[in-house]
Design an enzyme around this catalytic site. Structure first.
Site, PDB file in Angstrom:
ATOM      1  N   ASP A  11       0.624  -0.754  -0.061  1.00  0.00           N
ATOM      2  CA  ASP A  11       0.320   0.270  -0.214  1.00  0.00           C
ATOM      3  C   ASP A  11       0.864   1.165   0.338  1.00  0.00           C
ATOM      4  O   ASP A  11       2.313   0.988   0.598  1.00  0.00           O
ATOM      5  CB  ASP A  11      -0.993   0.070   0.995  1.00  0.00           C
ATOM      6  CG  ASP A  11      -1.859   1.211   1.743  1.00  0.00           C
ATOM      7  OD1 ASP A  11      -1.987   1.601   0.414  1.00  0.00           O
ATOM      8  OD2 ASP A  11      -1.731   1.795   2.316  1.00  0.00           O
ATOM      9  N   LEU A  12       0.786   2.434  -0.467  1.00  0.00           N
ATOM     10  CA  LEU A  12       1.165   3.775  -0.316  1.00  0.00           C
ATOM     11  C   LEU A  12       0.932   4.905   0.717  1.00  0.00           C
ATOM     12  O   LEU A  12       1.697   4.750   1.715  1.00  0.00           O
ATOM     13  CB  LEU A  12       0.409   4.925  -1.741  1.00  0.00           C
ATOM     14  CG  LEU A  12       1.871   5.533  -1.824  1.00  0.00           C
ATOM     15  CD1 LEU A  12       2.852   5.522  -1.838  1.00  0.00           C
ATOM     16  CD2 LEU A  12       1.263   6.147  -3.265  1.00  0.00           C
ATOM     17  N   ASP A  13      -0.533   4.695   0.327  1.00  0.00           N
ATOM     18  CA  ASP A  13      -0.464   6.237   2.203  1.00  0.00           C
ATOM     19  C   ASP A  13      -0.998   5.919   3.244  1.00  0.00           C
ATOM     20  O   ASP A  13      -1.748   4.167   2.960  1.00  0.00           O
ATOM     21  CB  ASP A  13      -2.185   6.800   1.604  1.00  0.00           C
ATOM     22  CG  ASP A  13      -2.294   7.854   2.506  1.00  0.00           C
ATOM     23  OD1 ASP A  13      -1.141   8.263   2.763  1.00  0.00           O
ATOM     24  OD2 ASP A  13      -3.669   7.331   3.090  1.00  0.00           O
ATOM     25  N   THR A  19      -0.123  10.188   2.505  1.00  0.00           N
ATOM     26  CA  THR A  19      -0.792  11.731   1.901  1.00  0.00           C
ATOM     27  C   THR A  19      -1.879  12.241   2.437  1.00  0.00           C
ATOM     28  O   THR A  19      -2.783  12.811   1.890  1.00  0.00           O
ATOM     29  CB  THR A  19      -0.917  11.146   0.381  1.00  0.00           C
ATOM     30  OG1 THR A  19      -1.331   9.578   0.569  1.00  0.00           O
ATOM     31  CG2 THR A  19       0.409  10.948   0.412  1.00  0.00           C
ATOM     32  N   LYS A  48      -9.850   7.170   3.699  1.00  0.00           N
ATOM     33  CA  LYS A  48      -8.505   6.526   3.676  1.00  0.00           C
ATOM     34  C   LYS A  48      -9.027   5.015   2.418  1.00  0.00           C
ATOM     35  O   LYS A  48      -9.352   3.729   3.295  1.00  0.00           O
ATOM     36  CB  LYS A  48      -7.833   6.281   4.795  1.00  0.00           C
ATOM     37  CG  LYS A  48      -7.258   7.296   5.998  1.00  0.00           C
ATOM     38  CD  LYS A  48      -6.714   6.752   6.588  1.00  0.00           C
ATOM     39  CE  LYS A  48      -6.386   8.420   7.752  1.00  0.00           C
ATOM     40  NZ  LYS A  48      -5.346   8.467   8.928  1.00  0.00           N
ATOM     41  N   SER A 119      -1.643   0.945  -4.562  1.00  0.00           N
ATOM     42  CA  SER A 119      -2.348   2.473  -4.227  1.00  0.00           C
ATOM     43  C   SER A 119      -4.005   1.709  -5.137  1.00  0.00           C
ATOM     44  O   SER A 119      -3.676   1.795  -6.291  1.00  0.00           O
ATOM     45  CB  SER A 119      -1.952   2.822  -4.690  1.00  0.00           C
ATOM     46  OG  SER A 119      -2.437   3.966  -3.567  1.00  0.00           O
ATOM     47  N   ALA A 120      -4.679   2.891  -4.438  1.00  0.00           N
ATOM     48  CA  ALA A 120      -5.684   3.340  -5.540  1.00  0.00           C
ATOM     49  C   ALA A 120      -6.277   4.402  -6.034  1.00  0.00           C
ATOM     50  O   ALA A 120      -6.504   4.919  -6.803  1.00  0.00           O
ATOM     51  CB  ALA A 120      -7.152   3.235  -3.732  1.00  0.00           C
ATOM     52  N   LYS A 150     -10.814  -2.001  -2.818  1.00  0.00           N
ATOM     53  CA  LYS A 150     -10.288  -2.627  -1.149  1.00  0.00           C
ATOM     54  C   LYS A 150     -11.869  -2.131  -0.525  1.00  0.00           C
ATOM     55  O   LYS A 150     -12.025  -1.836  -0.571  1.00  0.00           O
ATOM     56  CB  LYS A 150      -9.337  -1.677  -0.076  1.00  0.00           C
ATOM     57  CG  LYS A 150      -7.674  -2.030  -1.405  1.00  0.00           C
ATOM     58  CD  LYS A 150      -7.284  -0.912  -0.664  1.00  0.00           C
ATOM     59  CE  LYS A 150      -5.636  -0.778  -1.299  1.00  0.00           C
ATOM     60  NZ  LYS A 150      -4.228   0.564  -0.215  1.00  0.00           N
ATOM     61  N   GLU A 174      -0.349  -2.733   4.757  1.00  0.00           N
ATOM     62  CA  GLU A 174      -1.309  -2.115   4.775  1.00  0.00           C
ATOM     63  C   GLU A 174      -1.669  -1.653   5.949  1.00  0.00           C
ATOM     64  O   GLU A 174      -0.747  -2.329   7.207  1.00  0.00           O
ATOM     65  CB  GLU A 174      -2.437  -2.810   4.383  1.00  0.00           C
ATOM     66  CG  GLU A 174      -2.878  -2.549   2.663  1.00  0.00           C
ATOM     67  CD  GLU A 174      -3.572  -1.991   2.420  1.00  0.00           C
ATOM     68  OE1 GLU A 174      -4.078  -0.644   3.736  1.00  0.00           O
ATOM     69  OE2 GLU A 174      -3.420  -1.347   1.561  1.00  0.00           O
ATOM     70  N   ASP A 175      -2.169  -0.738   6.127  1.00  0.00           N
ATOM     71  CA  ASP A 175      -2.297   0.405   7.410  1.00  0.00           C
ATOM     72  C   ASP A 175      -4.005   0.149   7.900  1.00  0.00           C
ATOM     73  O   ASP A 175      -4.158   1.268   8.757  1.00  0.00           O
ATOM     74  CB  ASP A 175      -1.505   1.369   7.026  1.00  0.00           C
ATOM     75  CG  ASP A 175      -2.346   3.108   6.083  1.00  0.00           C
ATOM     76  OD1 ASP A 175      -2.709   1.959   5.511  1.00  0.00           O
ATOM     77  OD2 ASP A 175      -2.259   3.981   6.255  1.00  0.00           O
TER      78      ASP A 175
HETATM   79  C1  G6P Z   1      -5.733   6.985  -1.797  1.00  0.00           C
HETATM   80  C2  G6P Z   1      -6.394   7.515  -0.693  1.00  0.00           C
HETATM   81  C3  G6P Z   1      -7.117   7.900  -0.817  1.00  0.00           C
HETATM   82  C4  G6P Z   1      -7.809   8.439  -2.282  1.00  0.00           C
HETATM   83  C5  G6P Z   1      -7.385   7.145  -3.005  1.00  0.00           C
HETATM   84  C6  G6P Z   1      -7.864   7.759  -4.280  1.00  0.00           C
HETATM   85  O1  G6P Z   1      -6.491   5.016  -1.282  1.00  0.00           O
HETATM   86  O2  G6P Z   1      -5.378   6.806   0.645  1.00  0.00           O
HETATM   87  O3  G6P Z   1      -7.436   8.901   0.474  1.00  0.00           O
HETATM   88  O4  G6P Z   1      -8.833   8.786  -2.465  1.00  0.00           O
HETATM   89  O5  G6P Z   1      -5.768   6.997  -3.336  1.00  0.00           O
HETATM   90  O6  G6P Z   1      -6.305   9.153  -4.455  1.00  0.00           O
HETATM   91  P1  G6P Z   1      -6.876   9.944  -5.895  1.00  0.00           P
HETATM   92  O7  G6P Z   1      -5.593  10.260  -6.103  1.00  0.00           O
HETATM   93  O8  G6P Z   1      -6.532   8.986  -6.996  1.00  0.00           O
HETATM   94  O9  G6P Z   1      -7.376  10.423  -6.194  1.00  0.00           O
HETATM   95 MG    MG Z   2      -3.112   2.954   3.433  1.00  0.00          MG
END
Ligand code: G6P
Ligand code: MG
Length: 226
Positions: A11-13, A19, A48, A119-120, A150, A174-175
Site C-alpha cells: 500500500d502507499l498511503d 498523503t 482512507k 494503491s487506489a 479495497k 497495509e495500514d
Molecule cells: C488512496 C487514498 C484515498 C484516495 C485514493 C484515490 O487510497 O488513501 O484517500 O481517495 O487513494 O486517490 P487519487 O489520488 O486517485 O484521488
Molecule cells: Mg493505506
C-alpha cells in the site's frame, strides 16, 4: 509442498508516506466551498484507501446530500479536489518517506524479492517519483483499470500478477482494515502497520513503519505456511 516467500505488494498511503493529510486538506476545501459540508477527522478516516469518487460519495452521505448533484457535477467536484491535491503534493520530497521505509525497501531488494505497488491512488506513480523510490517497484497498479476497491482483493491480485507472484507466496503490507481484508481475501500473508484494536486480523502486526522488519516477516510467513 511448503510455500516460499516470493515477493511483496505494498500500500502507499500510511505505509510509504502520509498523503492522507493532503487528501483531507483538499476534500475539506471542496466540501466547504462547493458542497457546504464541513468534514472532520472522523469523516477523513472513512476516506482512507477509498477511491476519489467513492470518497466524494462518503462526504455527500455525511452531509445528507447524496442525491443533490448530477454525475457531471460530481465529476467536476472530484476533479477540483484532484487539482488541489496535486498542487499540495508538488512539494513532496524524499523527506516525506515514513520512518524506516527506505531501509526496509533496501533490505527487501537486497534479498532479491520483487515489489509492486497496490494503491487506489491515480497519483501514486507521481508520488513514488517525488519520493525517489521508483527503482524499488517493478510495477504499479493502475487503479483506473480496476472494477472494485479495497476490501475487494482485485488490486492486490493485480499487483501480484504484474510481477508474476503466486498469491500464497506473496506478502501484502497495509495500514487499513479494508487493505488487510483484501490481502487475506487474495490468499496472501497480511502484514499490518498500526494498532491491534484496528488491525487485529493481520497475520503479523507492527506498531509503526519504523518497526517493520524483514527477518521477522520471513519467520512469521514460514511458520504460517508450514
Ligand atoms: C488512496 C487514498 C484515498 C484516495 C485514493 C484515490 O487510497 O488513501 O484517500 O481517495 O487513494 O486517490 P487519487 O489520488 O486517485 O484521488
Ligand atoms: Mg493505506
Amino acid at each position: 509442498m511448503d510455500e516460499l516467500l516470493k515477493g511483496f505488494v505494498f500500500d502507499l498511503d500510511g505505509i510509504i508516506t502520509d498523503t492522507a493529510k493532503y487528501h483531507y486538506a483538499a476534500w475539506k476545501r471542496v466540501a466547504q466551498d462547493e458542497l457546504g459540508i464541513t468534514i472532520n477527522p472522523a469523516v477523513n478516516e472513512h476516506l482512507k484507501g477509498v477511491s476519489r469518487m467513492d470518497s466524494l460519495n462518503v462526504i455527500l452521505k455525511f452531509g445528507h446530500k447524496e442525491n443533490a448533484y448530477t454525475d457531471t457535477e460530481k465529476a467536476e467536484f472530484a476533479s477540483e479536489k484532484n487539482d488541489l491535491y496535486k498542487s499540495l503534493i508538488q512539494q513532496m520530497t524524499p523527506d516525506d518517506i515514513l520512518p524506516g521505509i527506505a531501509d526496509f525497501l533496501k533490505a527487501i531488494t537486497a534479498k532479491g524479492y520483487p515489489m509492486a505497488l497496490a494503491s487506489a491512488s491515480r497519483n501514486a506513480p507521481f508520488i513514488i517519483d517525488r519520493l525517489q523510490l521508483a527503482e524499488y517497484f517493478s510495477a504499479i497498479v493502475d487503479p483506473a483499470t480496476l472494477t472494485k476497491g479495497k476490501p475487494d482483493p482485485e488490486i492486490f491480485e493485480r499487483a501480484a500478477d504484474l510481477i508474476h507472484l503466486p498469491y500464497a507466496e506473496t506478502v501484502g503490507i497495509e495500514d487499513a482494515v479494508a487493505g488487510i481484508e483484501g490481502i487475506q481475501a487474495a490468499g496472501m500473508f497480511a502484514v499490518g502497520v498500526g494498532s491491534p484494536d484496528v488491525l487485529g486480523k493481520a497475520d503479523l502486526l507492527f506498531p509503526d513503519t519504523a518497526h517493520l522488519n524483514l527477518a521477522q516477516i520471513e519467520t512469521a510467513f514460514n511458520a504460517a505456511r508450514k
